[in-house]
Design an enzyme around this catalytic site. Structure first.
Site, PDB file in Angstrom:
ATOM      1  N   ARG A 181      11.581   2.334   3.463  1.00  0.00           N
ATOM      2  CA  ARG A 181      10.864   1.541   4.456  1.00  0.00           C
ATOM      3  C   ARG A 181      11.843   0.496   4.974  1.00  0.00           C
ATOM      4  O   ARG A 181      12.498  -0.173   4.166  1.00  0.00           O
ATOM      5  CB  ARG A 181       9.679   0.836   3.774  1.00  0.00           C
ATOM      6  CG  ARG A 181       9.008  -0.209   4.631  1.00  0.00           C
ATOM      7  CD  ARG A 181       8.043   0.448   5.587  1.00  0.00           C
ATOM      8  NE  ARG A 181       6.980  -0.440   5.933  1.00  0.00           N
ATOM      9  CZ  ARG A 181       5.717  -0.034   6.084  1.00  0.00           C
ATOM     10  NH1 ARG A 181       5.382   1.210   5.885  1.00  0.00           N
ATOM     11  NH2 ARG A 181       4.806  -0.887   6.441  1.00  0.00           N
ATOM     12  N   HIS A 219       6.090   6.745  11.105  1.00  0.00           N
ATOM     13  CA  HIS A 219       5.555   6.620   9.757  1.00  0.00           C
ATOM     14  C   HIS A 219       4.884   7.959   9.447  1.00  0.00           C
ATOM     15  O   HIS A 219       3.668   8.060   9.351  1.00  0.00           O
ATOM     16  CB  HIS A 219       4.548   5.461   9.732  1.00  0.00           C
ATOM     17  CG  HIS A 219       4.132   5.033   8.355  1.00  0.00           C
ATOM     18  ND1 HIS A 219       4.685   5.555   7.201  1.00  0.00           N
ATOM     19  CD2 HIS A 219       3.209   4.132   7.953  1.00  0.00           C
ATOM     20  CE1 HIS A 219       4.116   4.988   6.163  1.00  0.00           C
ATOM     21  NE2 HIS A 219       3.222   4.114   6.587  1.00  0.00           N
ATOM     22  N   ARG A 229       0.825  -1.211   0.000  1.00  0.00           N
ATOM     23  CA  ARG A 229       0.000   0.000   0.000  1.00  0.00           C
ATOM     24  C   ARG A 229       0.862   1.266   0.000  1.00  0.00           C
ATOM     25  O   ARG A 229       0.682   2.162  -0.819  1.00  0.00           O
ATOM     26  CB  ARG A 229      -0.899  -0.012   1.236  1.00  0.00           C
ATOM     27  CG  ARG A 229      -1.897   1.095   1.330  1.00  0.00           C
ATOM     28  CD  ARG A 229      -2.701   0.920   2.606  1.00  0.00           C
ATOM     29  NE  ARG A 229      -2.617  -0.466   3.059  1.00  0.00           N
ATOM     30  CZ  ARG A 229      -3.414  -1.433   2.648  1.00  0.00           C
ATOM     31  NH1 ARG A 229      -4.382  -1.161   1.821  1.00  0.00           N
ATOM     32  NH2 ARG A 229      -3.243  -2.659   3.085  1.00  0.00           N
ATOM     33  N   THR A 230       1.824   1.301   0.914  1.00  0.00           N
ATOM     34  CA  THR A 230       2.659   2.496   1.038  1.00  0.00           C
ATOM     35  C   THR A 230       3.510   2.687  -0.216  1.00  0.00           C
ATOM     36  O   THR A 230       3.657   3.803  -0.724  1.00  0.00           O
ATOM     37  CB  THR A 230       3.563   2.378   2.286  1.00  0.00           C
ATOM     38  OG1 THR A 230       2.728   2.168   3.418  1.00  0.00           O
ATOM     39  CG2 THR A 230       4.374   3.633   2.500  1.00  0.00           C
ATOM     40  N   LYS A 263      23.016  -9.899   0.608  1.00  0.00           N
ATOM     41  CA  LYS A 263      24.436 -10.268   0.508  1.00  0.00           C
ATOM     42  C   LYS A 263      25.205  -9.735   1.705  1.00  0.00           C
ATOM     43  O   LYS A 263      26.419  -9.885   1.769  1.00  0.00           O
ATOM     44  CB  LYS A 263      25.038  -9.696  -0.773  1.00  0.00           C
ATOM     45  CG  LYS A 263      24.445 -10.253  -2.038  1.00  0.00           C
ATOM     46  CD  LYS A 263      25.126  -9.628  -3.238  1.00  0.00           C
ATOM     47  CE  LYS A 263      24.392  -9.948  -4.535  1.00  0.00           C
ATOM     48  NZ  LYS A 263      24.718  -8.987  -5.584  1.00  0.00           N
TER      49      LYS A 263
END
Lengths: 302, 153
Positions: A101, A129, A51-52, A80
């Protein structure tokens, strides 16, 4: 430029918040403005959040910018063993702006310190957020015509819910009256109560949703997760007290609007969706305009 | 000043005496100040009787004079520590330690999901409350209180 990052909602003053909400309204009226023409935005999603990510990518595309990045860490060099620092150093050489994020708390602040270009925090673990908070504020202002002197009920997981905490901090600029509705296990942490007392903000706590529905302008619903309860019996006992059904809204205020950061599971019954007071899907749409405004503001383009 | 207590650990000519360290914090203070890594002559005594602390410790570092920002790091573990600056066997200055406003690289953040516990990053805290020492992580914004202090190094 570097200091223009948005990591935490407390990075923005009341005036900056109001400026962004004004810009968001302009973008909503005219969504296709090519302010990012020729610019590249790095969207680094170290954990999936469809969604974000789609909301940000839509905002960037509407602004005419281009997106590089990854949508979960398995397709990045983090698998890695590359450090966050190295990833940020590299991407900030390629892009004009980074949207990130990350599952670890504090990662956004650290990335902003390491990056040559501004960083927008799209969620760092359970910490912050801020773009969600700004779209929540935009939705509240849009539906109520103002931000000042509103009654706001927050329902559900008030202990762990970061959207609740950030919205509470941001709304503190606008003399709200808060109603907090939560089971004992998920009550609002004391640090936020101390903050509100210091800021002279009125608040009351309840266990039952029905006690506040008819007295509030905004009903901000969040999910009560079973995993949060030490004793599953406790969850079974309380779960229905935090589910909103259409019939419960019959005596509510005309201007009441129901918000939810989504995804919802069962805390809002689907029979509420047809009620004109249900606003959570428009709220998600507002996210695109709010993010366009944030990007334009941070890059000094509007 | 109580001369008898001072003399339980031999006197120094020039340097710094750090007094009123809680006995159980002695080795933390040594570690925070990096005294285990310098070449100066150091004498210390511990489990000395103290009216204020029950049992205290004392450290004497020869030919060493601490900067404020250096010595204030020990305020976390020894908030009532007192410094005597010695020149030619005489106390020429007395100082107290003060908890700084910002703590860099001394304490570990209590939050296991904090980026500083997952990547090589120097910790950084804002001191929110100096009397009841409360630290707010600059990165994850979580609060670390005195019962959870873990000193790095």
């Amino acid at each position: 430029m570097k200091n223009m990052s948005l990591v935490s909602i407390t990075d923005f003053s009341r005036e900056e918040i109001l400026h962004i909400l004004k810009l968001a309204a302009k973008f909503e009226a005219n969504p296709n403005q090519k302010l990012l023409d020729g610019k590249v935005v790095g969207c680094l999603f170290f954990e999936p959040s469809t969604r974000t990510r789609l909301s940000f990518e839509t905002a960037i595309n509407r602004l005419g910018g281009r997106v590089i990045g990854f949508s979960d860490s398995s397709s990045s060099s983090a698998t890695k063993g590359e450090t966050l620092k190295d990833t940020i150093k590299m991407v900030s050489n390629y892009a004009d702006l980074i949207v990130m994020r990350h599952p670890l708390e504090g990662s956004a602040r650290y990335a902003a310190e390491q990056s040559r270009v501004p960083v927008i925090n799209a969620g760092d673990g359970a910490n912050q957020h801020p773009t969600q908070t700004l779209l929540d504020l935009y939705s509240i202002q849009k539906t109520q015509g103002k931000l000042n002197d509103l009654a706001i009920a927050m329902v559900g997981d008030l202990k762990y819910g970061r959207t609740v905490h950030s919205l509470l901090m941001a709304m503190s600029h606008f003399q709200p009256m808060f109603y907090f509705v939560a089971p004992d296990e998920l009550r609002l942490p004391d640090e936020y109560k101390r903050f509100m007392k210091k800021a002279h903000i009125a608040f009351h706590e309840y266990r039952d949703l029905n006690e506040v529905i008819n007295y509030t302008d905004i009903l901000y619903m969040t999910r009560v997760q079973k995993e949060r309860f030490a004793d599953p019996m406790e969850y079974e006992k309380v779960k229905n007290a935090y589910v909103l059904r259409n019939e419960m809204l019959s005596q509510s205020r005309n201007n009441l609007r129901i918000l939810h950061p989504l995804p919802r599971v069962n805390e809002i019954h689907t029979d509420v969706d047809v009620n004109e007071k249900a606003y959570y899907f428009q709220q998600a749409e507002n996210g695109v305009y709010a993010r366009m405004a944030i990007i334009a503001h941070i890059l000094g383009l509007a | 000043m109580n001369k008898n207590k001072e003399l339980k650990v031999s006197a120094i000519k020039n340097g710094t005496v750090i007094d009123h360290i809680p006995a159980q914090q002695l080795f933390k203070v040594i570690s925070i100040l990096g005294l285990d890594k310098i070449q100066n002559q150091i004498t210390f005594g511990t489990n000395l009787e103290s009216g204020q602390l029950g049992h205290k410790a004392i450290i004497k570092v020869s030919e060493k004079f601490f900067e404020d920002n250096e010595i204030n790091k020990i305020a976390l573990v020894a908030p009532r520590a007192k410094l005597n600056i010695i020149r030619d066997y005489e106390v020429v200055e007395k100082r107290e330690v003060q908890i700084p406003d910002i703590l860099v690289g001394i304490v570990k953040c209590v939050n296991p999901k904090c980026i500083t516990n997952n990547e090589e990053i120097t910790t950084r805290f804002m001191v929110e409350d100096k009397s009841n020492v409360t630290l707010k992580c600059h990165y994850c914004e979580k609060i670390t209180t005195s019962e959870h202090f873990m000193i790095l190094k």
